[in-house]
Scaffold this active site. Structure first.
Site, mmCIF file in Angstrom:
data_model
loop_
_atom_site.group_PDB
_atom_site.id
_atom_site.type_symbol
_atom_site.label_atom_id
_atom_site.label_comp_id
_atom_site.label_asym_id
_atom_site.label_seq_id
_atom_site.Cartn_x
_atom_site.Cartn_y
_atom_site.Cartn_z
ATOM 1 C CB SER A 98 8.150 -9.474 5.502
ATOM 2 O OG SER A 98 9.070 -9.026 4.518
ATOM 3 C CG ASP A 109 10.747 -5.509 -0.489
ATOM 4 O OD1 ASP A 109 10.317 -6.276 0.397
ATOM 5 O OD2 ASP A 109 10.069 -4.593 -0.972
ATOM 6 C CG ASP A 111 9.736 -3.022 3.891
ATOM 7 O OD1 ASP A 111 9.779 -2.522 2.754
ATOM 8 O OD2 ASP A 111 8.924 -3.898 4.221
ATOM 9 C CG ASP A 164 11.080 -0.813 -0.813
ATOM 10 O OD1 ASP A 164 11.733 -0.776 -1.876
ATOM 11 O OD2 ASP A 164 9.943 -1.309 -0.745
ATOM 12 C CE LYS A 225 3.826 -11.768 4.084
ATOM 13 N NZ LYS A 225 5.143 -11.153 4.349
ATOM 14 C CE1 TYR A 234 0.699 -10.329 2.160
ATOM 15 C CE2 TYR A 234 1.568 -9.116 0.284
ATOM 16 C CZ TYR A 234 1.681 -9.530 1.594
ATOM 17 O OH TYR A 234 2.762 -9.127 2.352
#
Length: 732
Positions: A98, A109, A111, A164, A225, A234
């Site tokens: 995202s 978070d 990625d 992450d 979303k 979701y």
């Protein structure tokens, strides 16, 4: 324009995607107005982060990049490389998900992917050396490595920003600062885990290359979303769709309507996927088989791919199905939600609703009459986080098993979120799963679903957790709607029950079943009055849920819109003809005409394009979902549904989770569960209860093996160190 970035374009270069657009029409004045209203709604919903937080994210990524560069130089020295190689040693941080797509919100978070040289190993250098470096830094908290995951990851917070971090080990001595990971050659001679880690970035970048208008794509994706989270669909791990899945679905709509603005794209999204003929795949570009010999999604060659219910194919090599977790039950839920979204968008176009109607939360604990409650406990927060993640990853297996062992007659709806009772001491959480009988199937009085063996197998697979510790316990219980704990509701306040409709007592076909069931519950010691059961059973229409009611009304309203269409077929590998999958709300030989209401009048050419797109490419015949279970369970000790070890568990310590269908005159598909209480047993002997009929395929005799099971439902926790012959049994 690079060829790799436009793999989905036709030879003439005029459009993106595997087909021509459905419509190239631009927005009307009203579409622009509604787009502004939508953007205003998204801002008010808090979907955009502040400028201060955006700057802080940039700073965190910059510092993390410096850390991994220093880490690579340190391990090159430790390995005895000369000073020149040490100076050339490098690593690089990429983002995906995202954040890379530009649709992240406050507190989301990031990625990230660390790309390192071939001598920097994942097992020792990444998960040990880099882990130690991060653990020593004050700004790093909640550091949690997951080296055994399908995609190994290190989770932590850096100055309060959740990260992450994945790792990919390339076959290079030095990582250049201008490294382009979109090239296929980057995958040469790398391990499978690195390929999966790289694919996150490669897919994200390819999505951005394959949409005609990135800003419109981002706004539409933010909207969808939010809708998916509000409507409870979701979650990739529980069998719904995750972030990349929704991004791919939205990107395909952007390709089909390249000149549309976000309000139009949202409406077209629901219209297209309401009529999409799953399991025809959604693809942004043609599948590239590549030159490296990596496996790609192809149901013509790979039997496992034929079991996928809702294929959404990633656009980067190797192309894979990103939604393999979807089951029959979760696909049903999403299909109903697409239909509801389409109905709301039609009301929006007729100015009969506003955008808030689309995002109304799904009333999960009011829709079903019966639920499974999965309670998880551990001794501390770290153990609970690990144990919860493992159990959550297995919930999909429980859904698949219930579908298979009840021949698809019992449908499951897992809630994607966990719940915590803040008034309770200790470390715990709970998941819930709604249960109902399949809609539209004939009902028989006294018909029952016995899923005792199913739940036992699920518990058996969960207790195979390699990192199990004392205190990691699991309890599976049945609760009726009125028994749902209050902590699952906002502010722990249970919503008021709707008033009893006048004249409900004389409703045809509703009396005998509930009265019989109430008598059975009283006999077994249930503290439930006949009046409560009678009312709960006979008010199922009021609690059936707005989604099902909208779908039924939509189906009735579409009668005049349905037109005959020549039945499509696809060729099987043996040359035989097989019927193409059809929309769930149509007769076998019919197809919906496109919706034509208000300002959505579509020309006949667009209608033809719409039907061609939603019918999907003719690429082969798909198998049945039953085969998928064997694929999921490989490596977990359960073979072909009910393995020998699972049977041993059932034989030594039986668990019964029995769902009894009450004979009713309506077709709501509600089920009720008969629970013998501890007070109904003499000396606690499980064999004292009489057997009863178990449901089999419609029109067939029930399985003799299942008929021998006693009607007792237990909540059992097995110690992996001593299973299967010991455990704690709680009879309720």
């Amino acid at each position: 324009m690079a060829a790799a970035g436009r793999a989905g374009m036709a030879a003439n270069g005029q459009h993106l995607g595997v087909t021509e657009p459905i419509s190239i029409a631009g927005p009307t004045e009203m579409d622009c107005v509604k787009t502004k209203e939508l953007e205003k709604f998204l801002v008010s919903a808090g979907l955009y982060e502040s400028q201060e937080e955006a700057v802080r994210r940039e700073e965190v990524l910059g510092r993390l990049d410096q850390i991994v560069k220093s880490w690579v130089k340190q391990i090159s020295r430790n390995k005895g490389f000369n000073e020149q190689l040490v100076q050339e040693a490098n690593a690089k941080i990429f983002t995906f998900g995202s954040y890379r797509l530009g649709v992240h919100g406050p507190g989301a978070d990031i990625d990230t992917l660390c790309v390192g040289p071939h001598y920097a190993t994942r097992e020792e250098d990444f998960f040990i050396e880099l882990h130690s470096i991060l653990a020593e830094r004050e700004e790093v908290t909640e550091l949690h490595p997951v080296p055994d995951a399908h995609v190994p990851v290190m989770k932590f917070k850096f100055n309060g920003i959740s990260i992450d971090l994945l790792y990919a080990r390339l076959s290079l001595w030095a990582i250049p600062d201008d490294l382009d990971i979109s090239q296929e050659s980057i995958l040469r001679n790398v391990d499978e885990q690195s390929v999966r880690s790289l694919n996150g970035c490669r897919v994200t970048d390819q999505i951005l290359r394959l949409v005609p208008n990135i800003q419109h794509f981002r706004t539409t994706l933010r909207c969808l979303k939010l809708w998916a989270k509000r409507r409870g669909v979701y979650s990739n791990v529980t069998g719904f769709l995750g972030g990349v899945n929704w991004a791919l679905l939205v990107a395909r709509i952007c390709q089909l309507y390249p000149n549309a603005v976000p309000s139009m794209l949202v409406s077209r999204f629901f219209r297209v996927y309401t009529q999409w003929r799953w399991p025809n795949p959604v693809m942004l570009c043609a599948i590239d088989e590549g030159t490296l010999g990596l496996p790609v999604w192809d149901p013509r060659k790979n039997p496992r791919d034929r079991t996928h219910q809702m294929p959404i194919i990633t656009p980067a090599y190797p192309c894979m199905n990103s939604s393999y977790n979807v089951s029959n039950s979760t696909l049903r839920v999403m299909t109903e939600e697409f239909q509801r979204g389409n109905d709301v968008c039609e009301s929006l176009e007729m100015i009969k609703a506003d955008w808030s109607a689309l995002f109304e939360p799904y009333p999960f604990f009011e829709v079903y009459k019966n639920y499974l409650q999965i309670d998880i406990t551990a001794n501390d927060d770290d153990d609970l986080r690990r144990w919860k993640g493992w159990v959550e990853s297995r919930l999909r297996q429980l859904t698949l098993k219930i579908e298979r062992h009840t021949y698809g007659l019992l449908q499951c709806h897992p809630h994607p979120n966990e719940f915590v009772d803040t008034s309770r001491t200790g470390h715990h959480c709970a998941f819930f799963m709604g249960l109902q009988r399949k809609q539209g199937t004939p009902q028989q009085e006294g018909q029952q679903f016995d899923i005792r063996v199913t739940v036992d197998e699920f518990r058996h697979s969960v207790n195979m957790y390699m990192n199990w510790k004392p205190g990691m316990d699991l309890y599976v219980t049945h609760v009726r709607r009125r028994q749902i704990p209050a902590y699952v509701f906002p502010n722990c306040i249970r919503p008021a029950r709707p008033p009893r409709p006048a004249g409900l007592a004389s409703r045809p076909g509703s009396g005998p079943g509930p009265r019989i069931q109430s008598a059975q519950l009283q006999k077994t010691g249930c503290n439930t009055s006949a009046g409560e059961d009678d009312l709960d059973d006979r008010m199922s229409e009021a609690h059936e849920g707005e989604t099902l009611r909208l779908a039924k009304r939509r189906q009735e309203n579409l009668v005049d819109e349905v037109k005959p269409l020549k039945r499509g077929s696809v060729r099987a590998d043996n040359g035989s003809s097989a019927e193409r999958p059809r929309p769930v709300h149509l007769e076998p030989d019919q197809c919906l005409a496109p919706v034509t209401s208000g300002i959505m009048q579509i020309a006949s050419a667009e209608e033809a394009a719409f039907q061609a797109v939603t019918s999907g490419p003719e690429h082969g015949v798909y198998g049945q979902a039953d085969d998928e279970l064997d694929v999921v369970e490989e490596g977990f000790g359960v073979i072909n549904g009910v393995g020998g070890f699972a049977k041993a568990v059932v034989a030594s310590e039986p668990l019964d989770l029995e769902l009894e269908e009450i004979g009713r005159g309506d077709s709501t598909g509600a089920v009720s569960l008969s629970i013998p209480q501890a007070s109904s047993l003499q000396n606690g002997n499980l064999d004292e209860l009489e057997s009863t009929l178990r449901v089999g395929p419609m029109g067939t005799k029930p399985s003799p093996e299942l008929q021998r099971k006693p009607l007792i439902r237990l909540s059992k926790t097995l110690n992996p160190a001593t299973r299967p012959n010991t455990g704690t049994l709680d009879v309720f």
